[in-house]
Design a protein around this motif. Sequence first.
Motif, PDB file in Angstrom:
ATOM      1  N   UNK A  84      47.109   6.818 -37.847  1.00 32.11           N
ATOM      2  CA  UNK A  84      46.854   6.705 -36.007  1.00 32.11           C
ATOM      3  C   UNK A  84      45.801   5.652 -36.247  1.00 32.11           C
ATOM      4  N   UNK A  85      45.866   4.452 -35.471  1.00 30.12           N
ATOM      5  CA  UNK A  85      44.903   3.480 -35.191  1.00 30.12           C
ATOM      6  C   UNK A  85      44.414   3.445 -33.797  1.00 30.12           C
ATOM      7  N   UNK A  86      43.131   3.833 -33.408  1.00 32.00           N
ATOM      8  CA  UNK A  86      42.802   3.714 -32.169  1.00 32.00           C
ATOM      9  C   UNK A  86      42.242   2.212 -31.739  1.00 32.00           C
ATOM     10  N   UNK A  87      42.940   2.086 -30.664  1.00 32.47           N
ATOM     11  CA  UNK A  87      42.687   0.478 -30.142  1.00 32.47           C
ATOM     12  C   UNK A  87      41.773   0.847 -28.762  1.00 32.47           C
ATOM     13  N   UNK A  88      40.901  -0.153 -28.831  1.00 34.93           N
ATOM     14  CA  UNK A  88      40.082  -0.219 -27.588  1.00 34.93           C
ATOM     15  C   UNK A  88      40.019  -1.647 -27.084  1.00 34.93           C
ATOM     16  N   UNK A  89      40.764  -1.761 -25.835  1.00 35.70           N
ATOM     17  CA  UNK A  89      40.755  -3.022 -25.385  1.00 35.70           C
ATOM     18  C   UNK A  89      39.362  -3.381 -24.578  1.00 35.70           C
ATOM     19  N   UNK A  90      38.579  -3.993 -24.933  1.00 37.19           N
ATOM     20  CA  UNK A  90      37.269  -4.206 -24.151  1.00 37.19           C
ATOM     21  C   UNK A  90      37.543  -5.180 -22.989  1.00 37.19           C
ATOM     22  N   UNK A  91      38.112  -5.170 -22.003  1.00 35.96           N
ATOM     23  CA  UNK A  91      38.382  -5.936 -20.830  1.00 35.96           C
ATOM     24  C   UNK A  91      37.048  -5.922 -19.934  1.00 35.96           C
ATOM     25  N   UNK A  92      36.355  -4.665 -20.110  1.00 39.75           N
ATOM     26  CA  UNK A  92      35.112  -4.380 -19.315  1.00 39.75           C
ATOM     27  C   UNK A  92      34.275  -3.532 -19.636  1.00 39.75           C
ATOM     28  N   UNK A  93      33.015  -3.671 -19.334  1.00 39.16           N
ATOM     29  CA  UNK A  93      32.049  -2.777 -19.746  1.00 39.16           C
ATOM     30  C   UNK A  93      31.574  -1.814 -18.433  1.00 39.16           C
ATOM     31  N   UNK A  94      30.868  -0.763 -18.695  1.00 37.70           N
ATOM     32  CA  UNK A  94      30.556   0.168 -17.587  1.00 37.70           C
ATOM     33  C   UNK A  94      29.191   0.749 -17.675  1.00 37.70           C
ATOM     34  N   UNK A  95      28.680   0.930 -16.476  1.00 36.37           N
ATOM     35  CA  UNK A  95      27.123   1.468 -16.839  1.00 36.37           C
ATOM     36  C   UNK A  95      27.240   2.862 -15.719  1.00 36.37           C
ATOM     37  N   UNK A  96      27.185   3.993 -16.515  1.00 37.36           N
ATOM     38  CA  UNK A  96      26.892   5.346 -15.925  1.00 37.36           C
ATOM     39  C   UNK A  96      25.522   5.458 -15.586  1.00 37.36           C
ATOM     40  N   UNK A  97      25.176   5.711 -14.133  1.00 40.51           N
ATOM     41  CA  UNK A  97      23.757   6.225 -13.854  1.00 40.51           C
ATOM     42  C   UNK A  97      23.801   7.392 -12.910  1.00 40.51           C
ATOM     43  N   UNK A  98      23.557   8.605 -13.304  1.00 41.04           N
ATOM     44  CA  UNK A  98      23.673   9.650 -12.469  1.00 41.04           C
ATOM     45  C   UNK A  98      25.259   9.833 -12.222  1.00 41.04           C
ATOM     46  N   UNK A  99      25.474   9.742 -10.916  1.00 39.08           N
ATOM     47  CA  UNK A  99      26.768   9.988 -10.424  1.00 39.08           C
ATOM     48  C   UNK A  99      27.491   8.822  -9.922  1.00 39.08           C
ATOM     49  N   UNK A 100      26.689   7.411 -10.263  1.00 43.18           N
ATOM     50  CA  UNK A 100      27.425   6.566 -10.159  1.00 43.18           C
ATOM     51  C   UNK A 100      27.791   5.601 -11.191  1.00 43.18           C
ATOM     52  N   UNK A 101      28.950   4.848 -10.984  1.00 40.81           N
ATOM     53  CA  UNK A 101      29.588   4.064 -12.144  1.00 40.81           C
ATOM     54  C   UNK A 101      29.672   2.693 -11.658  1.00 40.81           C
ATOM     55  N   UNK A 102      29.253   1.885 -12.638  1.00 41.68           N
ATOM     56  CA  UNK A 102      29.187   0.280 -12.127  1.00 41.68           C
ATOM     57  C   UNK A 102      30.229  -0.253 -13.055  1.00 41.68           C
ATOM     58  N   UNK A 103      30.962  -1.149 -12.559  1.00 39.12           N
ATOM     59  CA  UNK A 103      31.997  -1.816 -13.655  1.00 39.12           C
ATOM     60  C   UNK A 103      31.481  -3.411 -13.774  1.00 39.12           C
ATOM     61  N   UNK A 104      31.518  -3.838 -15.163  1.00 44.78           N
ATOM     62  CA  UNK A 104      31.316  -5.319 -15.424  1.00 44.78           C
ATOM     63  C   UNK A 104      32.661  -5.960 -16.117  1.00 44.78           C
ATOM     64  N   UNK A 105      33.559  -6.678 -15.429  1.00 49.54           N
ATOM     65  CA  UNK A 105      34.580  -7.350 -16.208  1.00 49.54           C
ATOM     66  C   UNK A 105      33.848  -8.401 -17.237  1.00 49.54           C
ATOM     67  N   UNK A 106      34.789  -8.431 -18.240  1.00 47.77           N
ATOM     68  CA  UNK A 106      34.331  -9.453 -19.216  1.00 47.77           C
ATOM     69  C   UNK A 106      35.437 -10.809 -18.964  1.00 47.77           C
ATOM     70  N   UNK A 107      35.050 -12.008 -19.348  1.00 49.28           N
ATOM     71  CA  UNK A 107      35.884 -13.020 -19.234  1.00 49.28           C
ATOM     72  C   UNK A 107      36.951 -13.015 -20.191  1.00 49.28           C
ATOM     73  N   UNK A 108      38.081 -13.522 -19.644  1.00 48.76           N
ATOM     74  CA  UNK A 108      39.373 -13.506 -20.732  1.00 48.76           C
ATOM     75  C   UNK A 108      39.230 -14.727 -21.679  1.00 48.76           C
TER      76      UNK A 108
END
Length: 281
Positions: A257-281
Amino acid sequence: MLVGYSSSSEEEEEEDRRAGTGPKNSGSRECEAEEEDGNDGCPVRKRARTEEQVTKTRLPVPGCLLAMFPDEVDTQNDDSSLHGGRIRSFKHERGNWATYVYVPHPPEEEFVELLEELLSAARARGVVLTLQEEFHLSLSQTVVLRHHWIQPFTRSLRADLAHCKRFVCSARKLKVYCNAEKTRTFLGMEVCSGHVQLLDLVRVVDRTMTEFHLDTFYKEPSFHVSLAWCVGDVTAQMKECVQELQRVVDEREDGPFLLRLDGAELRCRTGNKTFRFPLES
């Protein structure tokens, strides 16, 4: 004659009042009603009756108004029994938000099947694990962010990540981790490719952390996805069975088994809020 009698009576009452022997006027009676003798014999003013009535009839704040200010309401609970025995790394305080940056990994069917096999194999060796509620790869430590810093912090992070490229990384090797407080032990899957791209992203995230005087990431990070955990430091016990668990990963019917992660975006979790930061293609 009647007028003169009235005037004489008023004069006598006035003299009596001056001498302290006559009846008190209505104003004095009101004062008397508002005062009582204290322990030292001096009059002590009672709380106004109208104030007591206001206190007794005060209505609770409607829930819809409280919902308008959720950041001021303490919704956290430090009772570890309500969280599977987990203990906070730092004490929760109102206005402090646990914050971290990560790469999300939505689980696929094959991944879920593997996890079930791993938990079953660990249980057979006396190690009872609990699956993670979500799966991700951390790019920062968990830090404490003050509420009024959230907006400038995420704005700075978005600006720094604006020109970062999306990436792909993979993980395969199982590894045992324990947090700094020795309160939880984790079974993780360590990254085997994409390490350079992850280090570049950590340097970008660290710039924002430094700007807000927060702890940066580890100097020599072991990038991984946490799969499951148990309470306490059971590192030694888990390391005894990790080779057997690795065989579960490597000897699947369809191949390792190979776990593949597609890094299309980063996220920031702060408390109960989640912010999304898309990365350039």
